[in-house]
Design a protein around this motif. Sequence first.
Motif, PDB file in Angstrom:
ATOM      1  N   MET A  45      20.964  14.682   6.117  1.00 47.84           N
ATOM      2  CA  MET A  45      20.846  13.567   5.192  1.00 47.84           C
ATOM      3  C   MET A  45      19.517  12.851   5.440  1.00 47.84           C
ATOM      4  O   MET A  45      19.129  12.617   6.576  1.00 47.84           O
ATOM      5  CB  MET A  45      22.015  12.608   5.390  1.00 47.84           C
ATOM      6  N   LYS A  46      18.825  12.511   4.378  1.00 44.20           N
ATOM      7  CA  LYS A  46      17.539  11.836   4.443  1.00 44.20           C
ATOM      8  C   LYS A  46      17.746  10.397   4.911  1.00 44.20           C
ATOM      9  O   LYS A  46      18.645   9.698   4.456  1.00 44.20           O
ATOM     10  CB  LYS A  46      16.897  11.866   3.050  1.00 44.20           C
ATOM     11  N   HIS A  47      16.914   9.935   5.845  1.00 44.81           N
ATOM     12  CA  HIS A  47      16.995   8.554   6.321  1.00 44.81           C
ATOM     13  C   HIS A  47      16.088   7.664   5.473  1.00 44.81           C
ATOM     14  O   HIS A  47      14.996   8.066   5.098  1.00 44.81           O
ATOM     15  CB  HIS A  47      16.586   8.457   7.794  1.00 44.81           C
ATOM     16  N   PHE A  48      16.559   6.472   5.205  1.00 43.25           N
ATOM     17  CA  PHE A  48      15.782   5.533   4.418  1.00 43.25           C
ATOM     18  C   PHE A  48      14.614   5.011   5.235  1.00 43.25           C
ATOM     19  O   PHE A  48      14.732   4.740   6.436  1.00 43.25           O
ATOM     20  CB  PHE A  48      16.658   4.354   3.994  1.00 43.25           C
ATOM     21  N   ASN A  49      13.516   4.845   4.584  1.00 46.63           N
ATOM     22  CA  ASN A  49      12.320   4.275   5.192  1.00 46.63           C
ATOM     23  C   ASN A  49      12.595   2.801   5.496  1.00 46.63           C
ATOM     24  O   ASN A  49      12.966   2.046   4.610  1.00 46.63           O
ATOM     25  CB  ASN A  49      11.160   4.418   4.203  1.00 46.63           C
ATOM     26  N   PRO A  50      12.402   2.383   6.743  1.00 48.53           N
ATOM     27  CA  PRO A  50      12.678   0.979   7.072  1.00 48.53           C
ATOM     28  C   PRO A  50      11.710   0.012   6.400  1.00 48.53           C
ATOM     29  O   PRO A  50      11.941  -1.184   6.369  1.00 48.53           O
ATOM     30  CB  PRO A  50      12.532   0.939   8.599  1.00 48.53           C
ATOM     31  N   ASP A  51      10.618   0.533   5.829  1.00 47.22           N
ATOM     32  CA  ASP A  51       9.654  -0.336   5.146  1.00 47.22           C
ATOM     33  C   ASP A  51      10.134  -0.755   3.758  1.00 47.22           C
ATOM     34  O   ASP A  51       9.581  -1.660   3.158  1.00 47.22           O
ATOM     35  CB  ASP A  51       8.297   0.358   5.001  1.00 47.22           C
ATOM     36  N   PHE A  52      11.163  -0.085   3.236  1.00 44.16           N
ATOM     37  CA  PHE A  52      11.681  -0.462   1.927  1.00 44.16           C
ATOM     38  C   PHE A  52      12.358  -1.814   2.052  1.00 44.16           C
ATOM     39  O   PHE A  52      13.184  -2.042   2.922  1.00 44.16           O
ATOM     40  CB  PHE A  52      12.700   0.553   1.399  1.00 44.16           C
ATOM     41  N   GLU A  53      12.013  -2.701   1.159  1.00 43.81           N
ATOM     42  CA  GLU A  53      12.661  -4.009   1.126  1.00 43.81           C
ATOM     43  C   GLU A  53      12.598  -4.532  -0.300  1.00 43.81           C
ATOM     44  O   GLU A  53      11.853  -4.007  -1.135  1.00 43.81           O
ATOM     45  CB  GLU A  53      12.007  -4.992   2.095  1.00 43.81           C
ATOM     46  N   GLU A  54      13.383  -5.544  -0.564  1.00 41.54           N
ATOM     47  CA  GLU A  54      13.387  -6.139  -1.895  1.00 41.54           C
ATOM     48  C   GLU A  54      11.978  -6.588  -2.253  1.00 41.54           C
ATOM     49  O   GLU A  54      11.269  -7.154  -1.429  1.00 41.54           O
ATOM     50  CB  GLU A  54      14.362  -7.308  -1.940  1.00 41.54           C
ATOM     51  N   GLY A  55      11.580  -6.287  -3.477  1.00 46.16           N
ATOM     52  CA  GLY A  55      10.245  -6.648  -3.947  1.00 46.16           C
ATOM     53  C   GLY A  55       9.236  -5.518  -3.837  1.00 46.16           C
ATOM     54  O   GLY A  55       8.170  -5.579  -4.437  1.00 46.16           O
ATOM     55  N   THR A  56       9.569  -4.461  -3.069  1.00 47.61           N
ATOM     56  CA  THR A  56       8.669  -3.318  -2.942  1.00 47.61           C
ATOM     57  C   THR A  56       8.607  -2.574  -4.269  1.00 47.61           C
ATOM     58  O   THR A  56       9.626  -2.363  -4.914  1.00 47.61           O
ATOM     59  CB  THR A  56       9.163  -2.350  -1.840  1.00 47.61           C
ATOM     60  N   ILE A  57       7.409  -2.184  -4.676  1.00 45.62           N
ATOM     61  CA  ILE A  57       7.240  -1.414  -5.908  1.00 45.62           C
ATOM     62  C   ILE A  57       7.118   0.052  -5.523  1.00 45.62           C
ATOM     63  O   ILE A  57       6.341   0.416  -4.638  1.00 45.62           O
ATOM     64  CB  ILE A  57       6.015  -1.890  -6.703  1.00 45.62           C
ATOM     65  N   VAL A  58       7.933   0.873  -6.189  1.00 45.88           N
ATOM     66  CA  VAL A  58       7.952   2.313  -5.918  1.00 45.88           C
ATOM     67  C   VAL A  58       7.653   3.049  -7.222  1.00 45.88           C
ATOM     68  O   VAL A  58       7.762   2.492  -8.314  1.00 45.88           O
ATOM     69  CB  VAL A  58       9.312   2.758  -5.340  1.00 45.88           C
ATOM     70  N   LYS A  59       7.286   4.298  -7.081  1.00 44.94           N
ATOM     71  CA  LYS A  59       7.012   5.150  -8.243  1.00 44.94           C
ATOM     72  C   LYS A  59       7.762   6.450  -8.052  1.00 44.94           C
ATOM     73  O   LYS A  59       7.789   7.004  -6.948  1.00 44.94           O
ATOM     74  CB  LYS A  59       5.513   5.416  -8.365  1.00 44.94           C
ATOM     75  N   GLY A  60       8.389   6.923  -9.122  1.00 43.45           N
ATOM     76  CA  GLY A  60       9.144   8.161  -9.009  1.00 43.45           C
ATOM     77  C   GLY A  60       9.462   8.755 -10.352  1.00 43.45           C
ATOM     78  O   GLY A  60       8.961   8.327 -11.388  1.00 43.45           O
ATOM     79  N   LYS A  61      10.357   9.760 -10.310  1.00 45.59           N
ATOM     80  CA  LYS A  61      10.748  10.474 -11.527  1.00 45.59           C
ATOM     81  C   LYS A  61      12.226  10.276 -11.806  1.00 45.59           C
ATOM     82  O   LYS A  61      13.046  10.227 -10.884  1.00 45.59           O
ATOM     83  CB  LYS A  61      10.452  11.964 -11.386  1.00 45.59           C
ATOM     84  N   ILE A  62      12.538  10.206 -13.081  1.00 41.01           N
ATOM     85  CA  ILE A  62      13.927  10.097 -13.519  1.00 41.01           C
ATOM     86  C   ILE A  62      14.604  11.450 -13.279  1.00 41.01           C
ATOM     87  O   ILE A  62      14.111  12.484 -13.719  1.00 41.01           O
ATOM     88  CB  ILE A  62      14.016   9.715 -15.009  1.00 41.01           C
ATOM     89  N   THR A  63      15.736  11.402 -12.551  1.00 40.36           N
ATOM     90  CA  THR A  63      16.459  12.638 -12.239  1.00 40.36           C
ATOM     91  C   THR A  63      17.783  12.760 -12.989  1.00 40.36           C
ATOM     92  O   THR A  63      18.306  13.861 -13.134  1.00 40.36           O
ATOM     93  CB  THR A  63      16.746  12.735 -10.728  1.00 40.36           C
ATOM     94  N   ARG A  64      18.324  11.621 -13.433  1.00 41.39           N
ATOM     95  CA  ARG A  64      19.603  11.624 -14.143  1.00 41.39           C
ATOM     96  C   ARG A  64      19.689  10.377 -15.016  1.00 41.39           C
ATOM     97  O   ARG A  64      19.242   9.305 -14.614  1.00 41.39           O
ATOM     98  CB  ARG A  64      20.753  11.629 -13.134  1.00 41.39           C
ATOM     99  N   VAL A  65      20.273  10.540 -16.195  1.00 40.87           N
ATOM    100  CA  VAL A  65      20.429   9.409 -17.111  1.00 40.87           C
ATOM    101  C   VAL A  65      21.895   9.315 -17.521  1.00 40.87           C
ATOM    102  O   VAL A  65      22.510  10.307 -17.891  1.00 40.87           O
ATOM    103  CB  VAL A  65      19.542   9.575 -18.367  1.00 40.87           C
TER     104      VAL A  65
END
Length: 174
Positions: free
Chosen positions: A1-21
């Motif tokens: 299982m992938k571990h979450f990056n501890p640097d992620f916090e509320e307000g962080t801006i991320v970029k990614g791809k839509i995988t499911r709608v």
Amino acid sequence: MKHFNPDFEEGTIVKGKITRVERFGAFLEFQTGITGLIHSTEITWTVPPPDPVEFFKIGDTHKAMIVAFDPVNQKVSLSLKRLSEDPWHNIEEKYPVGSRHLGDVSQLMPYGMLVELEEGVIGIIKLSDLSWSSQFSHPGEYKSEGDLIEVIIADIDIENRKISLGHRQIKEKY
């Protein structure tokens, strides 16, 4: 299982791809194996919110803001709309009561019409506030969806995010 990056916090801006709608929102993978939910209410400031199935396409790339991060349960809530200012911020300064504006008729209903002043700011004109001299049984007798209409701000209810508009008030009463 992938571990979450501890640097992620509320307000962080991320970029990614839509995988499911889904009807309730879309999932954005912003790090390999880590996906967050963009709930339908977090897509835009418009009310009602857009249908995620119509708004998103699988594979689309989006930037989003982390609004909730739960590393224990490995859940991330994301928002597109919070990347822009809430159009209701300073609404009374942008649209003071009594001021005139031009808006787009966005929806006709038996009792009146919704008018979009800007994205996320929609007001209502009651059927009785369309004209001093004419009576209409339906607003479609006066305007169509997509038409421009001049309005006056009659009232603002900030708490409930509602704006009452008038059109007949643009002209002097006969």
